[in-house]
Design a protein around this motif. Structure first.
Motif, short mmCIF file in Angstrom:
data_model
loop_
_atom_site.label_atom_id
_atom_site.label_comp_id
_atom_site.label_asym_id
_atom_site.label_seq_id
_atom_site.Cartn_x
_atom_site.Cartn_y
_atom_site.Cartn_z
N GLY A 153 -2.11 7.75 10.27
CA GLY A 153 -1.42 7.52 11.54
C GLY A 153 0.10 7.61 11.43
O GLY A 153 0.78 7.59 12.44
N ARG B 49 2.15 5.29 10.40
CA ARG B 49 2.76 4.06 10.94
C ARG B 49 2.37 2.87 10.07
O ARG B 49 1.49 2.99 9.21
N THR B 50 3.03 1.74 10.31
CA THR B 50 2.63 0.50 9.64
C THR B 50 1.86 -0.34 10.64
O THR B 50 2.08 -0.23 11.84
N PHE B 51 0.92 -1.15 10.16
CA PHE B 51 0.19 -2.04 11.07
C PHE B 51 -0.01 -3.40 10.39
O PHE B 51 -0.02 -3.49 9.17
N TRP C 100 0.75 0.38 5.24
CA TRP C 100 1.11 1.73 5.63
C TRP C 100 -0.18 2.49 5.94
O TRP C 100 -1.11 2.52 5.13
N ASP C 101 -0.24 3.06 7.12
CA ASP C 101 -1.40 3.86 7.52
C ASP C 101 -0.99 5.32 7.38
O ASP C 101 -0.23 5.84 8.18
N GLU C 102 -1.53 5.93 6.34
CA GLU C 102 -1.11 7.28 5.98
C GLU C 102 -1.46 8.29 7.07
O GLU C 102 -0.64 9.10 7.48
N ARG D 156 2.51 -6.00 6.43
CA ARG D 156 1.94 -4.85 7.12
C ARG D 156 1.48 -3.83 6.08
O ARG D 156 1.92 -3.84 4.94
N ASN E 186 0.81 -1.22 0.00
CA ASN E 186 0.00 0.00 0.00
C ASN E 186 0.84 1.27 0.00
O ASN E 186 0.48 2.26 0.62
#
Ligand code: ADP
Ligand code: ZN
Ligand code: MG
Length: 491
Positions: free
Chosen positions: A269, A271-273, A265-267, A263, A230
């Motif tokens: 936040g 961070r990666t989750f 990518w949380d744009e 994981r 992502n």
């Protein structure tokens, strides 16, 4: 004692090939067509039809493999990669697996550290390994948001199903997010130069997954890797890598261990989750595609493709340095896209002044394009017209300052330098007799300043220049004016 860790990164890049039709059928690949308009029984996976390989797609993939210095397999094989997903009506994707089109490639990347002002301070040339490049078809697209019934329904658009892709898998050769960034930038440029991909990350024609692990600096053994998906922009790639490297080092420092997982990518936040772990990983049950024979390439066709490879970005940048005497920085900027490089080169050749051409293209032209929201492809001012303007300055007909005004008018109207200079009456006055007359008038109108100058106040030279410029509405040729004025003042 704390251990010093080093990051290890490998990239998997999917690039959509710029063919008109799909990989195994005649459907159009046009982006933005009405949903599900570009489909047929082959790409919809209906029974009783057979895939037929697109020769143009193979040619583009071959050019890419060659440009990336891969060893091209004389025979490669398409396999079925089986998995269920609503955007994959066939229930499998046709992809090259154990016998890819190319292997063991390299990409050499010319880059450098940038200072705060954006100048390249340390030019480096690094070579990164390419593990493999293979061809495959794309899947469709599920749409979960932004549709009339999105609250209760998901939509699917199969226009992308069967569109040709190449997947380019790097070796785990990057040790920082910057190196990964430089590689991706350079890979994208290379694809643009080859004309095989439009490189548009927002529209998904270039996609990147990153694999990351860390290990104690100086050791050889690879750590457990995490895959990040992502990443649809260069910035996100770099941010996600930096976050993930940090997270893994922290995890290990706290006595934990890294689990192999995918994981996202949380744009929002930053961070990666976790998306899925190894345990849930797919078993794709690959087997050779029974409806397609192995792909065997004629050696003569491969040789011909090799010969037809265009100038690639690095070769072009180096040529700009040696042939046109440009610095690294300018050469890299001007080769950022093949169109820009072509525009500069045409202007440099036609004007005979590469330095001035580079300044115009990176300065006033870049600024005008940016202000009018245009790319170089949409530039209203052809390169040979800009070259004519450069020549008008070099011949002394107009001054550099006037040229800026002429340029603006040319950019706005598309007229030639000649037309604009004539229309604006901007001709520079270089005629000595005409200038001498003006100088005489100015000197006799300012007897006090003249006396002061002759008594030693040489700073007043600027004052006289200013007066002559005022009289001539800025059109006096500065070099001629300076010489003449000094002569007259010394009389
Ligand atoms: P997988 O079978 O999980 O897809 P591959 O061996 O095919 O893994 O490698 C996929 C990508 O991950 C490649 O770009 C490779 O360079 C990279 N990679 C492999 N192992 C590591 C590792 N330990 N750390 C970082 N990247 C890695
Ligand atoms: Zn089709
Ligand atoms: Mg893999």
């Amino acid at each position: 004692m704390s251990i010093d860790y080093q990051a290890v990164i490998g990239l998997e890049v999917h690039a959509q090939l710029l063919t008109k039709s799909k990989l195994f059928c005649g459907c159009s690949t046009q982006f933005g067509a009405p949903p599900n308009a570009n489909t047929c029984p082959v790409c919809l996976g209906l029974p009783g039809v057979l895939p037929v390989l697109n020769r143009e797609a193979v040619h583009m993939a071959l050019l890419t493999a060659l440009a990336l210095n891969c060893r091209v397999s004389p025979t490669s094989i398409f396999s079925r990669k089986n998995y269920f997903y609503p955007d994959l009506p066939k229930g499998y994707q046709i992809s090259q697996y154990d016998r890819p089109l190319g292997e063991h490639g390299r990409l050499t990347v010319l880059s450098g550290e940038r200072s705060e002002t954006g100048k390249i301070v340390n030019r480096t040339e690094k070579s990164f390994g390419i593990r493999r490049i293979h061809m495959e078809e794309d899947a469709g697209k599920s749409i979960h948001e932004g549709m009339p019934d999105s609250a209760t329904k998901s939509y699917v658009n199969l226009n992308r199903t069967g569109v040709p892709l190449v997947e380019i898998v790097s070796e785990p050769d990057f040790t920082s997010s910057q190196e990964a960034y430089d590689y991706l930038t350079h890979l994208r440029k290379t694809l643009l130069y080859l004309g095989v991909c439009d490189g548009n990350m927002e529209e998904g024609s270039l996609r990147c997954d990153a694999n990351v692990s860390v290990r104690p600096r100086g050791t050889e053994e690879l750590g457990t890797k995490v895959e990040i998906k992502n990443l649809n922009s260069f910035r996100f790639l770099q941010m996600a890598l930096d976050y993930e490297i940090d997270r893994q080092i922290r995890e290990i420092a706290q006595g934990g261990r890294i689990v192999q997982e995918t994981r996202l990518w949380d744009e929002a936040g930053g961070r990666t989750f976790p998306m899925r772990s190894k345990e849930e990983a797919h078993d794709y049950r690959y087997f050779p595609e029974p409806d397609l024979p192995p792909l065997t390439l004629d050696p003569a066709w491969i040789e011909e493709a090799k010969r037809s490879l265009p100038d690639l970005p690095d070769a072009m940048a180096k040529r700009f340095m040696t042939v046109y005497g440009l610095g690294d920085d300018d050469a890299l900027s001007l080769t950022s896209t093949p169109r820009l490089a072509g525009y500069f080169e045409e202007c440099a050749r036609a004007s005979g002044n590469p330095r001035a051409s580079a300044n115009w293209v990176m300065g006033d032209l870049a600024y005008a394009l940016k202000n009018s929201g245009r790319s170089i492809d949409e530039c209203p001012l052809p390169a040979d017209r800009l070259a004519a303007l450069v020549q008008q300055v070099d011949s002394g007909r107009i001054s550099g300052r006037m040229a800026k005004a002429v340029f603006e008018e040319m950019y706005r109207t598309g007229a030639s330098a000649e037309q604009v200079i004539a229309a604006l009456g901007m001709e520079q006055v270089s005629d000595e007799a005409a200038l001498a007359g003006v100088i005489d008038r100015v000197l006799s109108a300012n007897p006090k300043q003249l006396a002061d100058y002759r008594a030693g106040k040489e700073k007043l030279l600027g004052y006289f220049v200013g007066q002559v410029m005022k009289e001539t509405k800025g059109q006096a040729n500065p070099a001629v004016l300076n010489t003449l004025l000094k002569q007259k003042l010394a009389e």
